[in-house]
Design a protein around this motif. Structure first.
Motif: not given
Length: 217
Positions: A81-88
């Motif tokens: 989810e942290l990686s998702d946030a970084a992608s966002a």
């Protein structure tokens, strides 16, 4: 508000993107609560935070973590989810390369993810952490916390007890060069039901507007 699909680490991520006309408008991402307990980008706190930032002149993105709604992938204990946030944030920045201010706001589990994103991305100039679950997750990675922000919680929060939030804030207060503002909403629960939502949004808006007029971090 445009529905957007953008690339994440595990496939597509679904979001709502709300741009301003000004090319150099500040940007913000808003992170939702725990995916395994019904958290989505349409959570009431997340939705209201999104519009609060938009109404203050921000270009805003909120999105569903992996495995939620039309976002691909599966729940990943916060790591993915942290990686998702970084992608966002990458996606938001790619569309708004002239922006001078970058904020992250998160609610509950999203607050924990948002604070971790803060540590990875030095360009984030401010944060809003709503009902951070300091009793459930380790926040000791905030050493030192790289930017000033607002921590806000309800005095009647049974999910993330106020005492644990106060301990977290006290630790952050010891750090030099940043200012952590802590606001407690009297009588509010974890989700800021009913009239408490207005108090939450007013507090966030007042804080962000004040910060935008200051030049310091």
């Amino acid at each position: 508000m445009p529905e957007v699909i953008f690339p994440g680490p595990e496939g597509r991520l679904e979001g709502r993107y709300h741009p301003q006309k000004e090319r150099d408008a500040p940007i913000a991402i808003v992170l939702h609560p725990h995916p395994q307990f019904g958290g989505t980008m349409n959570n009431k706190v997340v939705y209201n935070l999104h519009y609060a930032f938009y109404n203050m002149g921000f270009t805003v993105l909120r999105f569903n973590f992996r495995g939620v709604g039309r976002s691909q992938g599966e729940y990943d204990q916060g790591v993915g989810e942290l990686s998702d946030a970084a992608s966002a944030l990458d996606y938001l920045q790619s569309m708004n390369s002239n922006s001078k201010h970058c904020w992250v706001a998160g609610f509950s589990f999203g607050a924990w993810i948002g604070m971790q994103l803060l540590m990875r991305r030095p360009e984030i100039t401010g944060f809003i952490s709503v009902s951070p679950p300091a009793n459930m997750y380790d926040f000791s990675f905030l050493a030192p916390c790289p930017s000033s922000g607002l921590v806000i919680n309800g005095t009647s929060d049974r999910v993330a007890p106020p005492a644990d939030t106060s301990v977290l804030v006290d630790k952050l207060h010891e750090q030099k060069g940043i200012t952590i503002t802590h606001t407690e909403v009297e009588g509010a629960d974890h989700f800021f039901q009913d009239r408490h939502m207005d108090t939450l949004i007013d507090s966030v808006s007042d804080y962000v507007k004040r910060r935008l007029t200051e030049t310091t971090r």
